[in-house]
Scaffold this motif. Structure first.
Motif, mmCIF file in Angstrom:
data_model
loop_
_atom_site.group_PDB
_atom_site.id
_atom_site.type_symbol
_atom_site.label_atom_id
_atom_site.label_comp_id
_atom_site.label_asym_id
_atom_site.label_seq_id
_atom_site.Cartn_x
_atom_site.Cartn_y
_atom_site.Cartn_z
ATOM 1 N N VAL A 166 74.343 26.490 43.425
ATOM 2 C CA VAL A 166 75.742 25.077 43.956
ATOM 3 C C VAL A 166 76.020 25.299 45.023
ATOM 4 C CG1 VAL A 166 76.427 22.921 43.538
ATOM 5 C CG2 VAL A 166 74.682 23.868 42.220
ATOM 6 N N GLY A 167 76.844 26.280 45.052
ATOM 7 C CA GLY A 167 78.116 27.168 46.338
ATOM 8 C C GLY A 167 79.116 27.053 45.671
ATOM 9 N N LEU A 168 79.039 26.698 44.742
ATOM 10 C CA LEU A 168 81.001 26.299 44.028
ATOM 11 C C LEU A 168 81.510 28.234 43.600
ATOM 12 C CD1 LEU A 168 79.553 23.525 41.456
ATOM 13 C CD2 LEU A 168 81.036 23.804 43.817
ATOM 14 N N ALA A 169 80.784 29.212 44.274
ATOM 15 C CA ALA A 169 82.095 29.815 43.504
ATOM 16 C C ALA A 169 81.979 30.449 44.229
ATOM 17 C CB ALA A 169 80.175 31.085 43.990
ATOM 18 N N ALA A 170 83.036 30.366 45.848
ATOM 19 C CA ALA A 170 84.090 31.284 46.480
ATOM 20 C C ALA A 170 84.905 29.982 46.239
ATOM 21 C CB ALA A 170 83.355 30.646 47.979
ATOM 22 N N PHE A 171 85.254 28.752 45.599
ATOM 23 C CA PHE A 171 85.969 27.968 45.315
ATOM 24 C C PHE A 171 87.173 28.174 44.111
ATOM 25 C CE2 PHE A 171 83.065 25.410 47.707
ATOM 26 C CZ PHE A 171 83.477 25.180 48.902
ATOM 27 N N LEU B 257 74.785 18.303 43.108
ATOM 28 C CA LEU B 257 74.012 19.073 43.447
ATOM 29 C C LEU B 257 74.275 19.635 42.212
ATOM 30 C CD1 LEU B 257 74.334 20.529 47.612
ATOM 31 C CD2 LEU B 257 72.372 19.460 46.384
ATOM 32 N N LEU B 258 75.350 19.355 42.043
ATOM 33 C CA LEU B 258 75.718 20.447 40.987
ATOM 34 C C LEU B 258 75.008 18.985 39.024
ATOM 35 C CD1 LEU B 258 76.678 22.435 38.601
ATOM 36 C CD2 LEU B 258 79.045 20.767 38.587
ATOM 37 N N ALA B 259 74.895 18.212 39.424
ATOM 38 C CA ALA B 259 74.836 17.256 38.582
ATOM 39 C C ALA B 259 73.212 17.217 38.162
ATOM 40 C CB ALA B 259 75.262 15.810 38.910
ATOM 41 N N GLY B 260 72.380 17.677 39.934
ATOM 42 C CA GLY B 260 70.862 17.922 39.584
ATOM 43 C C GLY B 260 69.986 18.998 38.896
ATOM 44 N N HIS B 261 70.866 19.484 37.861
ATOM 45 C CA HIS B 261 70.735 20.393 37.100
ATOM 46 C C HIS B 261 71.053 20.478 36.378
ATOM 47 C CE1 HIS B 261 70.595 23.283 40.890
ATOM 48 N NE2 HIS B 261 71.858 22.889 41.520
#
Length: 350
Positions: A322-327, A276-280
């Motif tokens: 992407v949904g990475l903020a919590a990590f 997902l991250l690489a798609g941006h």
């Protein structure tokens, strides 16, 4: 990076973030900009490539060569040549050292003296010296890293590539957009002949500035010009080469800020989130690496921009989308470049 294979796996469009305006290079001579921007890939694999570029650009081959040489001398072009896909030939790893700040110049110089090092940067972290090391195979690479630790007194951590999501630093210099293409993760490593290794060696520094550069490379490798062109086309086709073309130095072209952004993601989630991250757009490198020692981060991306603020804002937007903020995460801005050149590959011992 030179050292940024794009995988588009359904990434959603992000808002553009803070305006970055046009980089300085976009305001320069249009012919210079075309040479820098349009031929990072798709470089003509023909006997007289400069003449073909000239025909496309409406000038002559001598003008193309003269301008590329000036751009090289100004530090804007590293070379015109191949960029090999990681771990398709030999073995390589990203490595890092925690170096006392006052010792950084000395340690960096020692690290640079090893032939297997092709990139070496200072970054803002306790692990502050980051470099790429390559060798003929995994065992030889491990011995190389051990020698570096002994020579510097700073044992390196090794963070080998586990899964690539996007590795290709060739992107549009005006917009930051990338050419996306899918990587075949299961593609077999090429079986390289002695002639192939001679060709790789002859291309380490890129094409010579001659009217028929592939003939000069062929002569150096003991091959025919047609064989060189056919081999390079085959390597592009099977993924051994990521691209062949103009390799630029982004900092000198207005992209003066870059950061390695890392997250510690559960192993069950890292592949999905990496795709997902690489798609941006805005992500110039993205991959999964194996942690080592007290370095727990396994998802990496590089973001290049024209200011720290632009890079930081892009990272925040990407993490949220992407949904990475919590990590757990870290942002390592690059501050000094100690070495930047193409990887040097050596044939394995017979």
């Amino acid at each position: 990076m030179d050292t940024v294979t794009h995988l588009a796996h359904g990434g959603t469009a992000l808002p553009p973030g803070p305006p970055q305006t046009r980089p300085a290079i976009a305001d320069t001579d249009p012919l210079d900009f075309a040479l820098l921007n349009d031929f990072q890939r798709g470089f003509p694999l023909v006997a007289e490539p400069w003449a073909q570029l000239a025909a496309q650009l409406g000038c002559d081959a001598g003008e193309v060569l003269a301008r590329l040489e000036r751009l090289r001398d100004a530090g804007k072009v590293s070379r015109v040549g191949p960029v090999f896909a990681p771990n398709r030939i030999g073995a390589s790893t990203l490595a890092a050292m925690a170096v006392p700040v006052g010792e950084l110049p000395r340690v960096a110089a020692i690290v640079n003296s090893f032939a297997g090092v092709n990139h070496n940067y200072r970054r803002e972290h306790r692990y502050n010296l980051w470099f790429v090391a390559s060798s003929t195979d995994e065992a030889t690479l491990a011995r190389l890293l051990a020698r570096m630790g002994a020579a510097t007194g700073c044992p390196p951590i090794a963070l080998p590539l586990v899964e690539e999501f996007h590795i290709d630093l060739g992107f549009d210099l005006a917009s930051g957009r990338r050419t996306r293409h899918v990587v075949d993760a299961g593609a077999p490593r090429p079986q390289l002949s002695a002639a192939d290794w001679r060709l790789i060696d002859a291309l380490h520094d890129g094409l010579p500035w001659q009217p028929r550069p592939f003939q000069a490379v062929a002569d150096a490798a003991g091959l025919g010009e047609a064989a060189v062109l056919a081999t390079l086309a085959g390597w592009l086709g099977d993924g051994t080469l990521r691209r062949f073309g103009v390799v630029v130095k982004h900092r000198e072209l207005g992209y003066r800020a870059n950061a390695m952004c890392v997250w510690a993601v559960p192993e069950a989630e890292v592949s999905r989130l990496g795709h997902l991250l690489a798609g941006h757009d805005g992500v110039s490198l993205c991959y999964r690496r194996r942690p080592d020692g007290d370095w727990a981060y396994n998802l990496f991306c590089m973001i290049h921009g024209r200011s720290r603020e632009a890079v930081a804002a892009r990272r925040e937007a990407l993490a949220a989308a992407v949904g990475l903020a919590a990590f757990p995460h870290a942002v390592l801005f690059s501050t000094d470049c100690y070495k930047q050149c193409g990887a040097r590959y050596q044939a394995p011992a017979p």
